[in-house]
Design a protein around this motif. Sequence first.
Motif: not given
Length: 1005
Positions: A5-6, A684-685, A691-697, A714-715
């Motif tokens: 995609x990128x 990401x920039x 960059x992996x990010x888990x949802x907010x608890x 995201x990247x």
Amino acid sequence: NMAAGATARIKIYNEKRNQFAVERNTPKQLVEKVSGDIAKLLNRKRKALERLAREAEDIQREHPWQDGIKVRSTVTILLNLLNHDDDGENLLQNPNSLSLEFVDDPNFKNKVNYSYTAVQIPTDIYKGSPTILNELNWTQSLERVFIENSREDPSLRWQVFGSATGVTRYYPATKWRAPNKIDLYDVRRRPLALIFLSGSVSGLTLKLMKTSVIEMLDTLSDDDYVNVARFNEKAYAVVPCFTTLVQANIKNKKIFKEAVMNMQAKGTTDYKTGFQFAFDQLLNTNAPRANCNKMIMMFTDGGEDRAQDIFEKYNWPNKTVRVFTFSVGQHNYDVTPLQWIACANKGYYFEIPSIGAIRINTQEYLDVLGRPMVLAGERAKQVQWTNVYQDALGLGLVITGTMPVFNLTTDGDSKNQLILGVMGVDIALSEIKELTPRYKLGANGYTFAIDPNGYVLLHPNLQPKIINFREPVTLDFLDAELPDRNKEEIRRQMIDGKAGQRRIKTLVKSVDERYIDEVQRTYIWSPVEGTDYSLGLVLPSYSENHIKANLSDQILQVQYFESLLPNTFESEGHVFIAPREYCKDLELSNNNTEFLLNFIALMEKVTPDSKQCDNFLLHNLILDTGIIKELVDKVWKNKDLNTYGFMTVFAATDGGITRVFPKRASDTWEENPEPFNASFYRRSLDNKGYIFRAPYPNDDILNPENDTIGILVSTAVDVTIGSRNLKPAVVGVKLDLEAWTDKFKILASNHTNSNRQSSQTCGPTSGCEMDCEANSDIGMFFGEVDATLFYALYNNSFYKRKQSYDYQSVCDPVPSSNTGAAPRGVFVPTIADVLNVAWWTSAAAWSLLQQMLYGFAYQSWFMTDEVDAEGMESRESSCVTVQTQFYFSNISSSYNILQDCDNCSRLIHARRINNTNLLFVVAEKLSCDSCEIEKLSQVETECILTHKCAFLALVLISEIMIHIFLFLFQENTSDCGRGHSFRPSPLTLLLLQLLLLCVLAHPSV
């Protein structure tokens, strides 16, 4: 697939190369241009101020004083309209009062009337006094000047005249909504002050004295330096670590106030000891602006010593230090020594017999300090700019330019020495922000500005969470960012008025404050000509260039625009657009769907090239819409997302477009529609790879029922056009956690133990550390999930820790006071106390009733402060909190760790996963129950220090060239207070004392 995609996105940019240009952000030129524009803006306001001050002085000089003056009709109308009590009744009853019509004005964010000025008078000032009525009369003529100024410069916001008597007249008229519309930033408040209290005072007089000192501290600003001491046989600083004068900023004043309130009475009073300490502090200070007004304020309940030998040694004959004396509480002693001390040292003597006299008498010393300024005339006419504060009439964050207005009338052959007041002109910070190239600098580039004290005027992190009209919004540059030595030096040079540029490695905190990243930034700074402000610019390397769309083909514009229409969302994915001011007539909305509809409706009426629109923003938005549409058609539509375990694919751009595919994914999309304010976008920039990010608890995440959990990945899209590099967009996916976990199960099940050469299956009872079925911990800080394991990683340098302070935090509500509406600092008896005969015969009752007797005689004792009434309700308060974040060190390879606990040990293997922000950890389970470690947490906590000295902020104030108007030989110091302000009727006192004796003699009656 994300890489595909990128890559596709990069290819599309190259294909559309003829539809945009890549322009360079030249930092030095940007700073010079913005600095020049700000200087022009402030200069226009300065000219308006000069005209207002000049006209005000001429009008007042021609005004004849009238003892029997009546309120003019127009003034009465405004007073009746704008000053109401809680019941809505007019404070000045007048049958001729009329109502005015108000219209909405977006510049003022309020309903205003352009034909009139408005008047606000504090509640503790008698509005019918001849002084006030004369002032209302002559200031009414300022209406014409205000209106003419506004016609000449339509960008002017509030124009204000703040009188020394307490009257505020402002234009245009609007209904007063809150107390303390504006801190007048009195230009006389520039002292170096030493406040000291008699240490032998006790009881209600001590409480009265403490309150007086606190009120006095509130008259000082960040340009002042102060210390507070108590004295008896010896003198002591009330804050032990404040060994010299310190800056009178909010932090230090708060420390002073707490120390004063905790002060206890002891010993006897020795004036010489107190004055010796005071002169040592003032004459040996190395504080900046040490040649400003110097003064000593002494609060006492009485004494006979004049300490003449101390004044002869330190202050005579030049008398460079003014001495103000305050007699606090009810007394029957000779006040002549206190009067003599003040008069002999160019000061003033005041009496504070009761609560109601505090506010007035702790501010009137400013009139004395203003005398040399008036005598200096035009040389003292300098524009001063206030700290940032919240406008009480709705403008948001503002600064105010102020200029003194002098009394030019003469008293016989002598010149008047009084300051009439201060003229002020407001500037909303939004006006200054409009002068900055916000969207050309990218998501992580920004401008900022600081004042001579290091406080930020502009900064993206200047975001006060609580509106407080009584205090300025003071955020130091080093508190707005994560500080380091480079930034300390940048701050110092900016305060010194120097220009410079420096590329540094520094730490930045994510928008959601969960993460810290180590980044490279270029800082450029330059002074703002004609002011004492300094402007700075911060740029990452990838923001040294920006895209400027060139869509001259209107057919192409229409084609791109069509993909913004809601009827395309089903096939192309939902679109969120950044809530920017693309056109002047565009109605903003917090609901993005509504904002998009407003945008589409406006685009049907105007073209992207319309003069009322920001062509740069609009063209870039439409260009990005077309580029993402091609990404959808060429890549997204051709992929089976379920095959890859993707719930969502998305793209966000500098132009302000965020497209989420498929459309149903938009129902659970919670990211900020403004990419520049979205945490995933900015991180990401700044980071390479994914960059992996888990949802907010939260409850929904920890207890999923129908919906599966998504992991955001995201990247940045890294594009090179010619020789110029930039990152104009971010692409990403949401991973289905359940599908992702299944893949880990397969990998774990096929794991081969190197020692036993046998297969090992992952499960809750196996030796694997990971419980593949458990996902309730997703999004939690790992130190809370497995404190022992995280400590081992931290202790072996996988992570670094960074603590910082948040000076704009909100803390739990402050418990409501039990004093009710009673005067401050006075004990209020309960019903049980009142019914108890023993209480009535106690010393406490006698002391309280003595105060009440004098209160009836003086009346003003029963006046209470508005703050106390507001303080009855528990509400959130601003506070300082400590934040802790952990971030990766420079470890890049894999490591084996042996963790030793009390009765066991275990092996841990950890490895950074290339091109991501992930750490892969395999660990044996502990065979013992306990392990002594430091519990690491990321929980934000309120900063409560038992040793206040540890809280002292770094103060980097440099010498600033300012004009000082101090002691002139022609200054008339004969008016120095005689203590006749409050003289009760002897008959009233006698009758009340007899009544009290009667009650005490016959308690059973």
